[in-house]
Design an enzyme around this catalytic site. Sequence first.
Site, short mmCIF file in Angstrom:
data_model
loop_
_atom_site.label_atom_id
_atom_site.label_comp_id
_atom_site.label_asym_id
_atom_site.label_seq_id
_atom_site.Cartn_x
_atom_site.Cartn_y
_atom_site.Cartn_z
N PHE A 1 12.04 24.16 33.56
CA PHE A 1 11.18 23.37 32.55
C PHE A 1 9.94 23.01 32.84
O PHE A 1 9.28 22.34 32.07
CB PHE A 1 12.25 22.22 32.27
CG PHE A 1 12.23 21.15 33.06
CD1 PHE A 1 11.21 20.24 33.07
CD2 PHE A 1 13.30 20.79 34.10
CE1 PHE A 1 11.26 19.00 33.92
CE2 PHE A 1 13.28 19.73 35.14
CZ PHE A 1 12.34 19.01 34.77
N LYS B 1 14.54 34.44 31.39
CA LYS B 1 15.43 33.63 31.06
C LYS B 1 14.40 32.20 31.09
O LYS B 1 14.39 31.62 32.16
CB LYS B 1 16.87 33.54 31.78
CG LYS B 1 17.70 32.51 31.24
CD LYS B 1 17.71 31.24 31.44
CE LYS B 1 18.57 30.24 31.13
NZ LYS B 1 18.16 28.72 31.22
N GLU C 1 16.47 26.25 28.75
CA GLU C 1 16.92 25.86 27.40
C GLU C 1 15.95 24.56 26.95
O GLU C 1 15.98 24.22 25.53
CB GLU C 1 18.24 26.02 27.58
CG GLU C 1 18.82 24.69 28.52
CD GLU C 1 18.95 25.04 29.72
OE1 GLU C 1 20.11 24.51 30.32
OE2 GLU C 1 18.43 26.13 30.08
N SER D 1 15.92 23.93 40.99
CA SER D 1 16.41 22.79 42.16
C SER D 1 16.93 23.63 43.25
O SER D 1 17.37 24.94 43.11
CB SER D 1 17.50 22.05 41.65
OG SER D 1 18.86 22.65 41.31
N CYS E 1 7.29 20.58 42.37
CA CYS E 1 7.58 21.04 43.44
C CYS E 1 6.62 20.73 44.40
O CYS E 1 6.92 20.91 45.56
CB CYS E 1 8.53 22.38 43.71
SG CYS E 1 7.33 23.61 43.49
N GLU F 1 14.86 14.77 46.43
CA GLU F 1 13.89 14.88 45.44
C GLU F 1 13.90 14.03 44.20
O GLU F 1 14.87 14.00 43.75
CB GLU F 1 13.81 16.05 45.13
CG GLU F 1 12.65 16.63 44.22
CD GLU F 1 12.33 18.36 43.93
OE1 GLU F 1 11.33 18.87 43.84
OE2 GLU F 1 13.46 18.82 43.89
#
Length: 490
Positions: free
Chosen positions: A155, A179, A182, A232, A287, A381
């Site tokens: 995202f 993909k 969402e 993640s 990240c 994180e």
Amino acid sequence: MEVQTLKYPAIQNYVAGQATATAGAATLDVFSPLDGALLSTVPVSDAGALDAAVAAAQAAFPAWSAVPIKERVQIFYRYKTLLERDVRALSDLVREENGKTYDEARAEVEKAIELTEFACSLPQLIGGEVLEVSKGVECRSERKPLGVVASIAPFNFPNMVPHWTIPNALVLGNCMVLKPSEQVPLSAVKIAELLKEAGLPDGVLNIVNGDREIVEAICDHPGIKAVSFVGSTKIAKVVYIRATGNLKRCVALGGAKNHLLVLPDANPDMTAANVAASMSGCAGQRCMAGSTMVGVGAIDHIVRKLVEEARKIVPGQNLGAVISRAAKARIEQHIDEAEAAGAKILLDGRHAVVPGHEDGYYVGPTVIDYVTPDMRIAREEVFGPVLAILRTTTLDEALALENASPYGNAAAVFTQSGSHARYVMDHASAGMIGINIGVPVPREPFSFGGWNESKFGACDITGKSSIEFWTQLKKTTTKWNPESRVNWMS
């Protein structure tokens, strides 16, 4: 109760060059983090939808892979000009669905343009080798595409991260199933539309929306030869194990806990500005964010400067929103726990509210001092605009803290000493190192990828390293002259 209307049409899958409805699929609402407005809905596709996308890609592959790379790349030259033409609209869309500031969203799109530009250079980088290995005997090596590949995007960079994979994989002759997250499906639609406008044949790029079921189906699908993933570490591990267990290539990028080592001789102004930007850029949802600062020795003067710089970062102005209400609650819980454990809150961003956007998901810049290595905020994180400051007395102690982390995306050192900088370069266990740079993201053609539990797989996802991931090597040995002396090679 007031019913919200969709700002954008309901998202559909994109198969064989057409928006495709998914019969009977449940849908998820897509909200803007800026103000909580309902933007669209996205289908929760099943494995059957993936089958259709893979079939379209398989049908397109023979013709697409047969096009010479010098011709394939012409589409991406045209695509680059379309990205440049629409940079404002694309940036606005990223801002709306992700919550970034406009400047951050535009920087993301400009990076996508650079990634596309690099893909246009691939014909000059993948030339094969030819050598006469014996009298009249020639060996040749060539890079060939894999077939149908998949890219699973996160995202936090809805426009840039798909460009980590789409241009290189397609220019090299593969067909792809994308993909997107969402939570941010709108940018992927625009990418597909612009590629079609640029002349990309139908079926070369397909988009399937969904959640966990589609990710698992991608890992399992026998028609998919390689999978890239960004997300993640917990999910990256699962994807890597499942995809490789099904005999696919996989590169899976995970999370990070990047350490910024600050030495007493560091330039105070430059360090404070860099550290503040590193921890708060993109609301800390990247990240490469510097989420942990390790002070070595007497660095109080730099901490004071840092807090001054962080106070200039204002939610809704030069600090964007976090992705969801749940993310906001999770980040603030990390801060609560650190305070309860004895850390000192120097700047508190909890309960931030932006006037006029009271339903938005905002966390203000937060600086926490005297964090100890055992605290959760020092180990996990946070993925928000939060900086934890740990204290050490020596550079070796600071490096030990950095290297004790299971992650290994990035590390940075702020110093005016070349020898100290070199020492960190040699001893930090991270794939990307910064010297007086808080976000050491390589520019093309240098590749992006970390070490340890920040990346699973042998190749990096961008740059020259990605060529090996998206292609396979074919070797041909040729002999035409029967009159030549025969030896063990011929």
